[in-house]
Design a protein around this motif. Structure first.
Motif, mmCIF file in Angstrom:
data_model
loop_
_atom_site.group_PDB
_atom_site.id
_atom_site.type_symbol
_atom_site.label_atom_id
_atom_site.label_comp_id
_atom_site.label_asym_id
_atom_site.label_seq_id
_atom_site.Cartn_x
_atom_site.Cartn_y
_atom_site.Cartn_z
ATOM 1 N N GLY A 261 56.296 37.820 91.995
ATOM 2 C CA GLY A 261 56.248 38.507 93.271
ATOM 3 C C GLY A 261 57.570 39.172 93.575
ATOM 4 N N PRO A 262 57.684 39.838 94.729
ATOM 5 C CA PRO A 262 58.892 40.577 95.091
ATOM 6 C C PRO A 262 60.093 39.660 95.287
ATOM 7 C CG PRO A 262 57.018 41.246 96.427
ATOM 8 C CD PRO A 262 56.612 40.008 95.708
ATOM 9 N N TRP A 268 60.968 42.204 103.871
ATOM 10 C CA TRP A 268 59.786 41.453 104.268
ATOM 11 C C TRP A 268 59.506 41.680 105.754
ATOM 12 C CZ3 TRP A 268 57.046 38.770 100.606
ATOM 13 C CH2 TRP A 268 57.691 38.495 99.389
ATOM 14 N N GLN A 269 58.278 41.990 106.091
ATOM 15 C CA GLN A 269 57.918 42.230 107.485
ATOM 16 C C GLN A 269 56.427 41.998 107.703
ATOM 17 O OE1 GLN A 269 57.449 46.779 108.290
ATOM 18 N NE2 GLN A 269 59.262 46.538 106.972
ATOM 19 N N THR A 270 56.092 41.632 108.941
ATOM 20 C CA THR A 270 54.699 41.427 109.324
ATOM 21 C C THR A 270 54.389 42.273 110.550
ATOM 22 O OG1 THR A 270 54.609 39.163 108.474
ATOM 23 C CG2 THR A 270 52.977 39.771 110.130
ATOM 24 N N PRO A 306 56.193 43.173 101.653
ATOM 25 C CA PRO A 306 55.268 43.353 100.532
ATOM 26 C C PRO A 306 54.344 42.154 100.373
ATOM 27 C CG PRO A 306 57.415 42.684 99.728
ATOM 28 C CD PRO A 306 57.571 42.892 101.198
ATOM 29 N N SER A 307 53.457 42.229 99.412
ATOM 30 C CA SER A 307 52.497 41.151 99.194
ATOM 31 C C SER A 307 53.094 40.063 98.317
ATOM 32 C CB SER A 307 51.238 41.716 98.538
ATOM 33 O OG SER A 307 50.376 40.682 98.141
ATOM 34 N N PHE A 308 52.679 38.823 98.575
ATOM 35 C CA PHE A 308 53.043 37.727 97.688
ATOM 36 C C PHE A 308 52.221 37.761 96.403
ATOM 37 C CE2 PHE A 308 54.655 36.075 101.695
ATOM 38 C CZ PHE A 308 55.814 35.437 101.312
ATOM 39 N N ALA A 313 49.594 45.645 97.521
ATOM 40 C CA ALA A 313 50.575 46.286 98.394
ATOM 41 C C ALA A 313 50.946 45.408 99.578
ATOM 42 C CB ALA A 313 50.037 47.630 98.877
ATOM 43 N N ASN A 314 49.968 44.690 100.143
ATOM 44 C CA ASN A 314 50.243 43.863 101.304
ATOM 45 C C ASN A 314 49.225 42.729 101.380
ATOM 46 O OD1 ASN A 314 47.842 44.854 102.788
ATOM 47 N ND2 ASN A 314 49.007 46.761 102.932
ATOM 48 N N ASP A 315 49.465 41.823 102.301
ATOM 49 C CA ASP A 315 48.533 40.727 102.574
ATOM 50 C C ASP A 315 48.005 40.930 103.990
ATOM 51 O OD1 ASP A 315 48.951 39.358 100.113
ATOM 52 O OD2 ASP A 315 50.842 38.581 100.893
ATOM 53 N N SER A 316 46.708 41.162 104.095
ATOM 54 C CA SER A 316 46.096 41.475 105.378
ATOM 55 C C SER A 316 45.098 40.392 105.775
ATOM 56 C CB SER A 316 45.380 42.828 105.306
ATOM 57 O OG SER A 316 44.659 43.086 106.481
ATOM 58 N N PHE A 317 45.150 39.992 107.055
ATOM 59 C CA PHE A 317 44.214 39.001 107.602
ATOM 60 C C PHE A 317 43.772 39.482 108.979
ATOM 61 C CE2 PHE A 317 47.123 36.840 104.774
ATOM 62 C CZ PHE A 317 46.284 36.070 103.982
#
Length: 634
Positions: A261-262, A268-270, A306-308, A313-317
């Motif tokens: 992972g990155p 890192w941001q949410t 970024p995504s783990f 590209a990202n982690d979306s919930f």
């Protein structure tokens, strides 16, 4: 115990024993809804309730978070991984953060994957009042209400100033601006509110030995909009609609374990957005029967970059909750009855592929509360029929007796539960992470409390003893050992016992208050203390209002806590020290609606922690200063 906490705890205990007057926030004549789902005076309740009004919210300052404000309420502790804007969780009477139900204007607004509400995303500028109920309340509200309930009411359209403008700035690039306009014409009233805030913050992680350490500033920004519209065609009927949305971004530090992972040096941001849409219609059908219909949709959308996950590209919930409530309040010859029907439909979407993405809960709620002479009572029962795990019935029973004009006692017992989250149930099979367990059953709780209250004129003080036993706690366990692959199971148990002394006083223009909680929050399987929870914590406040000038402050103290139990032995090995901080606030009123305000938090720059991990120390803010100007046109 830390010396500064000893002083705070001792002083709060003295206030609890000898105080003689009450502030507006705990006025026994104040009316709340949270305890019975019907308007009730605090002095008539058998349950443990605190009301935070708009004045107390403004004293906290626009730079404060909801978590900051809630720590000034008896029995509540805060967890936060970094500076303001970072994820927050509250512990009510030592119960887990996921054991607190948060309602916004009567509706759930939480993540169904995490199982809790992102309270760090809710700005105080949009909140009119906060009601806090301590103790089991699933019989009224269903899942999550094991430790308690927090009911947030956003600022209404009726009785609001025509114009309310606020601008402020402070330490570490903190800035806050809010604008509100309200009006009415004929039978209609409306309100529009906007706010914008941001801060550079501090680096979320303080120890360079952590693999996630990054010396950059981890700040945040947040924008909020709200609209209320109401129509009152008669004195007995009201129809209204509202929309509330908060959208923000928070930076944090993490390690994606390259090359999987990155790296920690990534930005890192949410991005987190919470949206509520709701409509209601209420009317008095006959003299003794009023009915209200409420429908709403809440959405919780979180995107981390970024995504783990490698190649993503990202982690979306995203969580969407559609809610329907039909409540009927019926005046009886003795007391008042509650009959309510509810439906909750939860649905999730994610960049991860869950094996289950939706469920429905249908509920029936029955209640009876009232008073006769020196006696008062609260009774409620609820049945929830969940499409995932089946039925669950909970009850609560409370009794109060006023044995002297100024003195009363009360006792309560209740059952509660928390439904498994979608992560617990359906998390996708992921190597070196784990997989969900669809066979999980709800966590369950049973609580008891006994309280002594003193109320006379503007006087209030209380002493409440409590016990909460929680079973079937869901824990993710490594299976098989050494595989770094985890599966959740109903295996944990906890028992939290303790007492809270709370009081406040108003005398000759001075307002004083204090509360002290002493508790024993333990995991009964391991005998260890529950993480991030202290055995003792307290707050002492002082203020004065002389007309144009108002000022005050508080001392907040906490004893030591533990975090990050040993991976293999489950024993507590990492200790967070006790602390005491001093906060100050002040405001001066000019003519024609203008005022200036300021607040200093952590005056003596105390270094302390609200959360750690086995390898990481999370930052907390040092001394912060915030000042601003406000204009209100009535």
């Amino acid at each position: 115990m830390h010396h500064s906490f000893r002083v705070t705890a001792l002083t709060a205990a003295v206030f609890a024993a000898f105080s003689a007057h009450a502030t507006e926030e705990t006025d026994p004549a104040a009316v709340v809804v949270i305890a019975t789902r019907q308007p009730s005076r605090i002095s008539s309740l058998t349950t443990d309730v605190t009301l935070i009004d708009r004045t107390a919210i403004e004293e906290a300052g626009p730079n404060a978070t909801l978590g900051d404000l809630l720590t000034r309420v008896p029995g509540i502790e805060l967890s936060r991984q970094g500076s303001r804007g970072s994820p927050e969780g509250v512990f009510i009477r030592g119960a887990n953060t996921g054991h607190t139900l948060v309602l916004i204007d009567g509706f759930r607004a939480s993540s169904a994957t995490l199982g809790q509400t992102a309270i760090e995303s809710l700005p105080l500028s949009q909140i009119e009042r906060i009601e806090v109920l301590r103790g089991a309340a699933s019989a009224l509200y269903g899942s999550e209400a094991i430790g308690g309930v927090i009911r947030i009411t956003t600022r209404p359209s009726a009785d609001s100033p025509r114009l309310d403008v606020s601008l402020g700035a402070g330490s570490r690039g903190a800035q806050e601006a809010s604008l509100a306009h309200a009006g009415h014409f004929g039978q209609f009233d409306y309100a529009l509110r906007l706010s914008d805030s941001h801060s550079r913050g501090v680096s979320a992680i303080t120890n360079q030995s952590s693999s996630a350490f990054n010396a950059d500033k981890d700040g945040f920004w947040r924008r909020t909009m709200a609209l209320h519209v109401n129509w009152r065609p008669s004195e007995k009927t009201e129809i209204g609609a509202q929309w509330f949305e908060t959208d923000g971004m928070n930076r944090f530090d993490a390690d994606g374990f390259p090359p999987f992972g990155p790296p920690a040096s990534s930005d890192w941001q949410t991005r987190h957005k919470i949206t509520n849409y709701a409509a209601h219609a209420k009317t008095q059908l006959v003299d003794n029967w009023s009915s209200e219909l409420r429908v709403g949709r809440s959405e919780d959308n979180s995107v981390s970059t970024p995504s783990f996950t490698l190649g993503q590209a990202n982690d979306s919930f995203k969580t969407r909750q559609d809610q329907f409530v039909w409540q009927n309040d019926i005046n009886l010859p003795l007391g008042k009855a509650l009959v309510a029907i509810e439906t909750l439909r939860e649905e999730i979407a994610s960049t991860n592929i869950y094996t289950g993405t939706q469920r429905t809960t249908d509920s029936l709620v029955l209640g009876w509360n009232g008073s006769a002479g020196a006696h008062s009572w609260q009774v409620a029962a609820r049945h929830d029929d969940n499409s995932q795990f089946g039925g669950k019935t909970t009850q609560t029973l409370g009794y109060g007796f006023r044995f002297a004009p100024a003195w009363r006692i009360s006792a309560n017992t209740g059952t509660s539960f928390k439904a498994p989250t979608f992560n617990d149930l359906y998390f996708p099979n992921t190597p070196f992470v784990g997989v969900g367990n669809p066979a999980l059953q709800p966590e369950t709780g049973r609580s008891q409390e006994l309280a002594l209250h003193y109320e006379e004129g503007s006087t209030q003080a209380s002493l409440t003893a409590f016990r909460n036993t929680i079973r079937n706690l869901i824990q993710w366990e490594e299976s098989p050992p050494g595989s770094f692959f985890y599966t959740p199971r109903n295996v944990g148990q906890a028992r939290i016992t303790g007492w809270t002394a709370a009081t406040s006083t108003r005398l000759a223009g001075w307002t004083l208050g204090g509360h002290l909680t002493v508790q024993d929050p333990k995991d009964t399987d391991t005998g260890e203390y529950l993480i991030r929870r202290a055995k003792k914590f307290a707050t002492l406040s002082l203020g004065q209002d002389t007309g144009r000038w108002s000022w005050g402050g508080e001392i907040q103290g906490s004893g030591p806590r533990y975090d990050a139990p040993d991976f293999f032995t489950k024993k507590n090995t990492k200790k967070m020290g006790g602390y005491g901080v001093v906060n100050l606030h002040g405001e001066y009123q000019f003519d024609h609606g203008w005022s200036v305000f300021s607040r200093v938090d952590n005056l003596f720059d105390k270094r302390y922690e609200l959360a750690t991990s086995s390898t990481t120390n999370y930052a907390s803010l040092g001394t912060t200063v915030f000042a601003g100007v406000r204009f209100v046109l009535k």
